[in-house]
Design a protein around this motif. Structure first.
Motif, PDB file in Angstrom:
ATOM      1  N   ARG B  15     -14.862 -95.213  66.123  1.00 26.33           N
ATOM      2  CA  ARG B  15     -14.750 -96.354  67.030  1.00 26.33           C
ATOM      3  C   ARG B  15     -13.341 -96.386  67.674  1.00 26.33           C
ATOM      4  NH1 ARG B  15     -16.408-101.095  63.760  1.00 26.33           N
ATOM      5  NH2 ARG B  15     -18.273 -99.923  63.347  1.00 26.33           N
ATOM      6  N   PHE B  19     -12.002 -96.208  71.721  1.00 29.40           N
ATOM      7  CA  PHE B  19     -11.016 -97.082  72.381  1.00 29.40           C
ATOM      8  C   PHE B  19      -9.967 -96.272  73.111  1.00 29.40           C
ATOM      9  CE2 PHE B  19     -12.282-100.680  69.546  1.00 29.40           C
ATOM     10  CZ  PHE B  19     -12.598-101.536  70.583  1.00 29.40           C
ATOM     11  N   ILE B  20      -9.495 -95.199  72.447  1.00 24.96           N
ATOM     12  CA  ILE B  20      -8.470 -94.337  73.077  1.00 24.96           C
ATOM     13  C   ILE B  20      -9.039 -93.726  74.344  1.00 24.96           C
ATOM     14  CG2 ILE B  20      -7.160 -92.191  72.782  1.00 24.96           C
ATOM     15  CD1 ILE B  20      -6.977 -93.030  69.781  1.00 24.96           C
ATOM     16  N   SER B  23      -9.325 -96.372  77.072  1.00 22.79           N
ATOM     17  CA  SER B  23      -8.027 -96.735  77.649  1.00 22.79           C
ATOM     18  C   SER B  23      -7.503 -95.616  78.519  1.00 22.79           C
ATOM     19  CB  SER B  23      -7.027 -97.094  76.547  1.00 22.79           C
ATOM     20  OG  SER B  23      -6.449 -95.945  76.019  1.00 22.79           O
ATOM     21  N   ILE B  26      -9.287 -95.772  81.798  1.00 22.95           N
ATOM     22  CA  ILE B  26      -8.778 -96.876  82.652  1.00 22.95           C
ATOM     23  C   ILE B  26      -7.455 -96.474  83.313  1.00 22.95           C
ATOM     24  CG2 ILE B  26      -7.832 -99.237  82.579  1.00 22.95           C
ATOM     25  CD1 ILE B  26      -9.959 -99.814  80.392  1.00 22.95           C
ATOM     26  N   HIS B  27      -6.579 -95.858  82.472  1.00 16.37           N
ATOM     27  CA  HIS B  27      -5.284 -95.413  83.027  1.00 16.37           C
ATOM     28  C   HIS B  27      -5.485 -94.457  84.165  1.00 16.37           C
ATOM     29  CE1 HIS B  27      -3.517 -96.595  79.021  1.00 16.37           C
ATOM     30  NE2 HIS B  27      -2.945 -97.351  79.944  1.00 16.37           N
ATOM     31  N   ILE B  30      -6.630 -96.271  87.235  1.00 24.28           N
ATOM     32  CA  ILE B  30      -5.564 -97.073  87.864  1.00 24.28           C
ATOM     33  C   ILE B  30      -4.588 -96.177  88.617  1.00 24.28           C
ATOM     34  CG2 ILE B  30      -3.576 -98.560  87.372  1.00 24.28           C
ATOM     35  CD1 ILE B  30      -5.279 -99.676  85.018  1.00 24.28           C
ATOM     36  N   MET B  34      -3.986 -96.189  92.554  1.00 23.03           N
ATOM     37  CA  MET B  34      -2.646 -96.478  93.111  1.00 23.03           C
ATOM     38  C   MET B  34      -2.199 -95.360  94.023  1.00 23.03           C
ATOM     39  SD  MET B  34      -0.583 -97.931  89.870  1.00 23.03           S
ATOM     40  CE  MET B  34       1.000 -97.598  90.582  1.00 23.03           C
ATOM     41  N   PHE B  39      -3.718 -99.215  95.826  1.00 23.34           N
ATOM     42  CA  PHE B  39      -4.646-100.102  95.131  1.00 23.34           C
ATOM     43  C   PHE B  39      -4.365-101.592  95.365  1.00 23.34           C
ATOM     44  CE2 PHE B  39      -5.812-102.036  90.927  1.00 23.34           C
ATOM     45  CZ  PHE B  39      -7.164-102.018  91.167  1.00 23.34           C
ATOM     46  N   VAL B  42      -1.273-104.056  96.478  1.00 20.44           N
ATOM     47  CA  VAL B  42      -0.204-104.657  95.678  1.00 20.44           C
ATOM     48  C   VAL B  42       1.071-103.833  95.792  1.00 20.44           C
ATOM     49  CG1 VAL B  42       0.532-105.193  93.329  1.00 20.44           C
ATOM     50  CG2 VAL B  42      -1.766-105.763  94.102  1.00 20.44           C
ATOM     51  N   THR B  43       0.925-102.532  95.776  1.00 22.02           N
ATOM     52  CA  THR B  43       2.129-101.697  95.815  1.00 22.02           C
ATOM     53  C   THR B  43       1.962-100.579  96.838  1.00 22.02           C
ATOM     54  OG1 THR B  43       3.585-100.376  94.498  1.00 22.02           O
ATOM     55  CG2 THR B  43       1.287-100.225  93.943  1.00 22.02           C
ATOM     56  N   ASP B  46       5.725 -94.116  97.293  1.00 22.54           N
ATOM     57  CA  ASP B  46       6.287 -93.191  98.261  1.00 22.54           C
ATOM     58  C   ASP B  46       5.361 -91.995  98.412  1.00 22.54           C
ATOM     59  OD1 ASP B  46       7.797 -91.701  99.858  1.00 22.54           O
ATOM     60  OD2 ASP B  46       9.245 -91.113  98.321  1.00 22.54           O
ATOM     61  N   LYS B 349       2.942-125.429 113.664  1.00 21.57           N
ATOM     62  CA  LYS B 349       4.214-125.132 114.337  1.00 21.57           C
ATOM     63  C   LYS B 349       4.468-126.126 115.481  1.00 21.57           C
ATOM     64  CE  LYS B 349       6.034-121.389 116.615  1.00 21.57           C
ATOM     65  NZ  LYS B 349       5.809-120.108 117.196  1.00 21.57           N
ATOM     66  N   ASP B 352       5.508-129.384 114.179  1.00 23.29           N
ATOM     67  CA  ASP B 352       6.910-129.297 113.747  1.00 23.29           C
ATOM     68  C   ASP B 352       7.832-129.423 114.963  1.00 23.29           C
ATOM     69  OD1 ASP B 352       8.862-128.964 111.797  1.00 23.29           O
ATOM     70  OD2 ASP B 352       9.096-126.850 112.276  1.00 23.29           O
TER      71      ASP B 352
END
Lengths: 140, 634
Positions: B15, B19-20, B23, B26-27, B30, B34, B39, B42-43, B46, B349, B352
């Protein structure tokens, strides 16, 4: 051979990988959030300078933009001359040491730049810089 | 307690392995997202463009297509409603604050309007007498001018009668109890009637020449204006100016309803915009009344005359509330929502802008009440005398005047003590009357002021900020101005026509000015905007130099403490200067620029001080200069 097992020990799910995973995700989002900088950029072609000093991006810099037609921007949003003067007066009263970055186009009428710099100087805002073309930043 | 077998242990380890694996997966996802697709926006890493990246380009192309589909894709109505509400919530929050400020500004203006008009209703007999003197003087000047080039019997008779009227006007008595008062009032009335009869006779004469009739008509019009003031001699209840002020007070618009923030927050943005627009219009109307009353006091003109001299353009705002409401009904796609969001931002505006413009009017109106506050405990007669004296001392006919005491008094907002009168009025041969030296705060002539022009020209430095500890001493010239113009003055240097900058300083406004005299737009009015000007020398030359033109120049100066300064104003041709809304210089003469035209000892309060200069030009070239210097500098 008969193995002797410790029957008193509780059965537990190993949480190590899950914690690893959660921490990695946490670090990722932390880093990603830190990477996001408000740049308040406007659509301009900044002037080129060979002697400009590279400054790290800062969130606390106040960005005043002037486009090629002489239109003013405050933190990336279009503003009027009346509002610009009012806001500069407010900033000078509350944060006289605030850094100001001028984002101007190569085609911006020069008297507009002088006008803003004079207004900053008159209000006592002395830390004023002009953003110049940066190959790395502007080629994005 | 449970027993653990080897199988269970192995199962548990398996089990952990899952999990490893998860994970890691997922890494990878991601990092991949990115790297390739920036992605979630957000960022931005370069990513140097590679020479061949077909996959990346395809991915970007697909993303673009997806975005385009999303943009044009119709959204469910409920979803649209939710998004609209969300957008509106932020805008409403900002607009409520602004509308509330506009309400308060209106309330303040209404109070000032009432105060100013009440001051007019207390106009003393002296004010009427000075108006009569002023008008008979103008009538006499015109009759003499006509008689100079038209040396016939009729124009000579007009001149003689006008001189007689002017003499009588100068002999009129301010004190109603004086037995000579009634007698002389009768004289002037009869003489004016005779003058009018003479003019009517020429107009009715069939044998009179055309230019004779034209002159008679002009003189009749001037004597009719005088007639209005003569009626006011009957008493305060017959004073047409007072009646008009009372009428304006009676016709005052309903006080502005002060809606609470909770009530305002219930309104949609389009209604808030419409309310802001209505509030701005109302404030503008109230401010025009205040300015009319102020002008009437400054120029000693009737309210009606002051209004005629006022060139006023009401604020023009687009119907954004209506547009916003219409747009809201047609929202379907993301693109529509984007446009709606932009429209909402523009609306906020604009509100204002309304708030800022109205705040400027309130600040000006407050400035107009400063003199009244400084003279708060004085009687209407004393207040009138003080104003007349201020106007007289501001005028260019007085070369060097100390105005610092009254300016300090006004800046501090203190009232003078009742025991200190503003001086006694006494009759003179000067027509409008002169005043003896009053108490400590009144302006007074100063002697021994000499501006060494060659030395000043060589040594004066530019400046806008003044500090006691500054290394710069001596004369400093103001080099940085916002200038606007030209407006038409028809060759007159009387400063009577009032143009928008005297009503409010709005750097974003655009006005219509003097008509073009050449080029493709000949005959069309020029579009005027404030222009930033920095002069490299003492003299400042306005842009678009024209003859027969009016310009306005505005600047601010900063002092680190309350300071008295010597001020030297010079202009080609004439100029008028306000410091913090108070006239300190009013030179109506046709003259070349000369650095030592005149000086004033003035008071600058600690902080920012506003300077507005009106420049009038008759000839082709025009320029002005404003210099300041500590009074102790030798």
């Amino acid at each position: 051979m008969r193995l002797k097992l410790d029957t008193d020990e509780d059965e537990e799910i190993s949480m190590g990988p899950l914690i690893d995973c959660v921490f990695l995700l946490l670090i990722f989002f932390l880093v990603a959030t830190m990477l996001k900088k408000d740049d308040y950029d406007i659509d301009i072609n900044p002037p080129i300078s060979e002697s400009a000093v590279k400054m790290p991006p800062r969130d606390d810099v106040l960005v005043i933009g002037i486009d090629n037609e002489g239109g003013f921007y405050w933190q990336g949003n279009a503003t009027t001359l009346n509002q610009l003067h009012d806001r500069l007066r407010d900033v000078a009263a509350s944060q006289p040491d605030r850094s100001i970055r001028l984002d101007v186009d190569q085609q911006t009428p020069f008297h507009r730049v002088v006008e803003v710099m004079n207004a900053c100087q008159f209000r006592g805002l002395k830390d004023v810089g002009i953003r110049t073309y940066d190959k790395h930043y502007n080629s994005r | 307690m449970t027993n653990t077998t080897i199988a269970d242990e192995i199962k548990s380890q398996h089990r952990g392995g899952w999990f490893i694996l998860i994970s890691l997966g997922i890494h990878l996802l991601i990092v991949g997202a990115m790297w390739q697709f920036e992605f979630l926006g957000v960022t931005k890493l370069d990513t140097q463009p590679m020479e061949e990246q077909p996959l990346r380009e395809i991915a970007i192309e697909r993303l673009k297509e997806k975005k385009e589909r999303q943009r044009t894709q119709q959204l469910p109505e409920e979803h649209v409603q939710k998004l609209v509400k969300e957008e509106e919530k932020h805008s409403v929050r900002d607009m409520v604050k602004m509308v509330q400020e506009l309400q308060e500004q209106n309330q303040e203006l209404e109070e000032i309007r009432e105060t100013k008009l009440k001051e007019i209703t207390e106009e003393p007999r002296e004010a009427v007498l000075d108006r009569i003197r002023q008008k008979t003087n103008e009538l006499m000047k015109r009759a003499v001018e006509i008689n100079k080039y038209k040396k016939d019997k009729t124009s000579n008779e007009f001149r003689q009668q006008a001189v007689k009227m002017n003499t009588t006007a100068r002999m009129m008595v301010a004190d109603e109890q004086d037995p000579r008062a009634e007698e002389r009032d009768e004289w002037i009335k009869n003489q004016t009637q005779e003058f009018k009869d003479m003019a009517n006779a020429v107009l009715e004469d069939k044998d009179a020449k055309r230019d004779e009739k034209r002159h008679a008509e002009e003189l009749l019009e001037m004597s009719n204006a005088l007639d209005e003031d003569l009626k006011s001699l009957e008493g305060q209840d017959q004073n047409s100016n007072i009646q008009q002020a009372q009428q304006m007070l009676a016709d005052a618009p309903q006080p502005t309803e002060q809606m609470s923030p909770e009530q305002l927050a219930q309104m949609p943005p389009e209604d808030l915009y419409d309310r802001a627009k209505a509030l701005e219009e109302k404030a503008d109307q109230t401010f025009t009344d205040i300015k009319t009353a102020e002008l009437s006091q400054q120029q000693n003109a009737t309210l009606q005359e002051a209004r005629q001299n006022l060139s006023h353009t009401p604020p023009q705002r687009p119907e954004m509330g209506k547009q916003l409401a219409e747009q809201k009904d047609t929202l379907k796609t993301r693109e529509d929502l984007k446009t709606f969001r932009k429209q909402l931002q523009d609306t906020v505006k604009k509100v204002d802008e309304m708030k800022v413009a109205t705040a400027d009017k309130v600040s000006q109106a407050q400035g107009m009440t400063k003199l009244s506050k400084a003279l708060g405990n004085q009687s209407p007669q004393q207040q009138y005398r003080a104003r007349a004296m201020m106007n007289k001392f501001a005028s260019g006919s007085q070369a060097n005047v100390d105005m610092s005491s009254i300016m300090r008094q006004m800046a501090m907002g203190m009232a003078t003590s009742t025991s200190a009168g503003m001086g006694d009025h006494r009759e003179t041969e000067g027509g409008a009357g002169t005043y003896s030296d009053p108490d400590d705060i009144a302006p007074k002539n100063i002697k021994g002021i000499n501006i060494p022009s060659s030395k000043v020209m060589a040594q004066a430095l530019p400046g806008q900020k003044f500090s006691k500890d500054s290394a710069r001493h001596g004369w400093l010239y103001l080099d940085t101005w916002y200038i606007i113009g030209p407006w038409e003055n028809h060759g007159k240097l009387d400063h009577r026509d009032i143009f928008p900058p005297e009503l409010s300083i709005d750097f974003d406004a655009e006005y219509l000015g003097k008509k073009q005299t050449r080029g493709p737009d000949k005959g069309q009015p020029m579009k005027l905007k404030w222009q930033f000007t920095q002069s490299g020398r003492i003299q400042v030359v306005p842009p678009n130099e024209r003859s027969n033109a009016v310009y306005y120049a505005y600047t601010e100066v900063h002092f680190d403490q309350n300071t008295d300064m010597l001020l030297a104003v010079a202009s080609d041709d004439s100029s008028k200067l306000w410091i913090n809304d108070l006239v300190v210089w009013d030179d109506k003469t046709h003259s070349d620029w000369r650095i030592g035209e005149g000086s004033r000892k003035v008071f600058f309060k600690k902080g920012y001080n506003k300077l507005l200069l009106r420049l009038e030009n008759r000839g082709s070239e025009t320029e002005f200069s404003v210099l300041i210097c500590p009074p102790t500098f030798k």
